[in-house]
Design a protein around this motif. Structure first.
Motif, PDB file in Angstrom:
ATOM      1  N   THR A   1       0.829  -1.214   0.000  1.00  0.00           N
ATOM      2  CA  THR A   1       0.000   0.000   0.000  1.00  0.00           C
ATOM      3  C   THR A   1       0.858   1.257   0.000  1.00  0.00           C
ATOM      4  O   THR A   1       0.554   2.227  -0.705  1.00  0.00           O
ATOM      5  CB  THR A   1      -0.909   0.030   1.254  1.00  0.00           C
ATOM      6  OG1 THR A   1      -1.584  -1.216   1.367  1.00  0.00           O
ATOM      7  CG2 THR A   1      -1.893   1.168   1.192  1.00  0.00           C
TER       8      THR A   1
ATOM      9  N   GLY B   1      -0.283   5.072  -0.334  1.00  0.00           N
ATOM     10  CA  GLY B   1      -1.657   5.068  -0.846  1.00  0.00           C
ATOM     11  C   GLY B   1      -1.793   5.740  -2.203  1.00  0.00           C
ATOM     12  O   GLY B   1      -2.867   5.710  -2.808  1.00  0.00           O
TER      13      GLY B   1
ATOM     14  N   THR C   1      -5.875  -3.599  -1.029  1.00  0.00           N
ATOM     15  CA  THR C   1      -4.444  -3.317  -0.912  1.00  0.00           C
ATOM     16  C   THR C   1      -3.929  -3.795   0.441  1.00  0.00           C
ATOM     17  O   THR C   1      -4.616  -3.657   1.455  1.00  0.00           O
ATOM     18  CB  THR C   1      -4.155  -1.821  -1.164  1.00  0.00           C
ATOM     19  OG1 THR C   1      -2.742  -1.574  -1.040  1.00  0.00           O
ATOM     20  CG2 THR C   1      -4.909  -0.898  -0.216  1.00  0.00           C
TER      21      THR C   1
ATOM     22  N   GLU D   1      -0.497  -4.099   3.166  1.00  0.00           N
ATOM     23  CA  GLU D   1       0.781  -3.487   3.563  1.00  0.00           C
ATOM     24  C   GLU D   1       1.446  -4.324   4.666  1.00  0.00           C
ATOM     25  O   GLU D   1       0.791  -4.714   5.634  1.00  0.00           O
ATOM     26  CB  GLU D   1       0.535  -2.049   4.042  1.00  0.00           C
ATOM     27  CG  GLU D   1       1.732  -1.329   4.611  1.00  0.00           C
ATOM     28  CD  GLU D   1       2.928  -1.286   3.665  1.00  0.00           C
ATOM     29  OE1 GLU D   1       4.022  -1.677   4.115  1.00  0.00           O
ATOM     30  OE2 GLU D   1       2.756  -0.885   2.492  1.00  0.00           O
TER      31      GLU D   1
ATOM     32  N   TYR E   1       0.707   1.083   7.383  1.00  0.00           N
ATOM     33  CA  TYR E   1      -0.682   0.686   7.138  1.00  0.00           C
ATOM     34  C   TYR E   1      -1.641   1.572   7.938  1.00  0.00           C
ATOM     35  O   TYR E   1      -2.624   2.099   7.389  1.00  0.00           O
ATOM     36  CB  TYR E   1      -0.871  -0.795   7.512  1.00  0.00           C
ATOM     37  CG  TYR E   1      -2.294  -1.180   7.844  1.00  0.00           C
ATOM     38  CD1 TYR E   1      -3.242  -1.348   6.837  1.00  0.00           C
ATOM     39  CD2 TYR E   1      -2.700  -1.354   9.169  1.00  0.00           C
ATOM     40  CE1 TYR E   1      -4.560  -1.686   7.141  1.00  0.00           C
ATOM     41  CE2 TYR E   1      -4.007  -1.690   9.482  1.00  0.00           C
ATOM     42  CZ  TYR E   1      -4.929  -1.855   8.467  1.00  0.00           C
ATOM     43  OH  TYR E   1      -6.226  -2.183   8.768  1.00  0.00           O
TER      44      TYR E   1
ATOM     45  N   LYS F   1      -4.108   4.342   6.236  1.00  0.00           N
ATOM     46  CA  LYS F   1      -5.551   4.118   6.397  1.00  0.00           C
ATOM     47  C   LYS F   1      -6.237   5.387   6.910  1.00  0.00           C
ATOM     48  O   LYS F   1      -7.288   5.790   6.389  1.00  0.00           O
ATOM     49  CB  LYS F   1      -5.782   2.945   7.359  1.00  0.00           C
ATOM     50  CG  LYS F   1      -7.227   2.492   7.416  1.00  0.00           C
ATOM     51  CD  LYS F   1      -7.396   1.209   8.208  1.00  0.00           C
ATOM     52  CE  LYS F   1      -8.834   0.724   8.115  1.00  0.00           C
ATOM     53  NZ  LYS F   1      -9.039  -0.551   8.799  1.00  0.00           N
TER      54      LYS F   1
ATOM     55  N   LEU G   1      -8.303  -1.738   2.770  1.00  0.00           N
ATOM     56  CA  LEU G   1      -6.928  -1.808   3.253  1.00  0.00           C
ATOM     57  C   LEU G   1      -6.746  -2.941   4.250  1.00  0.00           C
ATOM     58  O   LEU G   1      -7.607  -3.148   5.115  1.00  0.00           O
ATOM     59  CB  LEU G   1      -6.514  -0.495   3.923  1.00  0.00           C
ATOM     60  CG  LEU G   1      -6.152   0.659   2.987  1.00  0.00           C
ATOM     61  CD1 LEU G   1      -7.389   1.429   2.606  1.00  0.00           C
ATOM     62  CD2 LEU G   1      -5.157   1.597   3.646  1.00  0.00           C
TER      63      LEU G   1
END
Length: 218
Positions: free
Chosen positions: A92, A95, A110, A112, A118, A122, A134
């Protein structure tokens, strides 16, 4: 907290970046338009924000980077995204790449590997109002729970093509993945014609951060 402002100056820099990407060989107008639409400077730490429209990768923390715009455009073009495609992104990061896929109309999943990254990404994507799915975990194993996928994109350098990713691709699907050693990788496009036939195409060399996990670099 960084103010999310998109000025005429930023738009002018994006226009120049798109012109450069076109000169470097990116042909998909849909991909170029997505890059023009998305303010890359939103994804930068305030200390580096003035560099956001240079065609370079920059650090985003946790040993990771936001990919060079040319690399993002190149990988995205190879994926041949159609609106409604279910896409799995491995890595990820900030992003940014996932949001480009989202702008192109993909349903993005996605994953991570770095927990701190992450969690931060997010929160940030929620602030931007970007809706994607996510997950935190080992992307080298894909995301079996939501398979199969129309397209899979790997945004880190892998030592091999993980079998799990091929298995999680629909027949007719495309996997784009950089494969090589820790310093340089060849970009591969794998098209899964049937469950037993995969066509491999090889493109230019790139330099990605290593793919970590069971089928990545330990």
């Amino acid at each position: 907290m960084l103010k999310l402002e998109d000025t005429y100056l930023h738009k002018g820099k994006r226009k120049a970046l798109v012109r450069l990407l076109r000169e470097k060989g990116i042909q998909s107008e849909r991909v170029l338009d997505a890059i023009y639409q998305l303010p890359r400077h939103f994804f930068f730490d305030s200390a580096l924000v003035s560099h956001a429209y240079e065609d370079k990768a920059f650090p985003i923390g946790e040993g990771q980077t936001i990919s060079q715009p040319y690399t993002v455009a190149f990988q995205t073009e190879l994926l041949e995204i159609k609106p409604g495609d279910k896409v799995l992104e491995i890595g990820t990061g900030s992003g940014y790449q996932g949001t480009i896929l989202h702008i192109l109309g993909a349903e993005v999943y996605t994953i991570e590997y770095q927990k701190k990254l992450y969690e931060g990404t997010k929160r940030f994507l929620k602030r931007l109002g970007i809706e994607m799915n996510l997950f935190y975990g080992d992307g080298s194993q894909g995301l079996q729970e939501y398979a199969p996928y129309d397209k899979i994109l790997v945004t880190a350098g892998a030592p091999v093509v993980p079998n799990a990713l091929i298995k999680q691709l629909k027949p007719g699907g495309i996997l784009v993945i950089p494969v090589g050693d820790r310093s340089t990788q060849k970009m591969l496009k794998l098209t899964k014609k049937t469950n037993t036939q995969v066509i491999k195409e090889e493109f230019d060399s790139f330099a990605f951060v290593p793919l970590l996990g069971k089928d990545g670099w330990k």
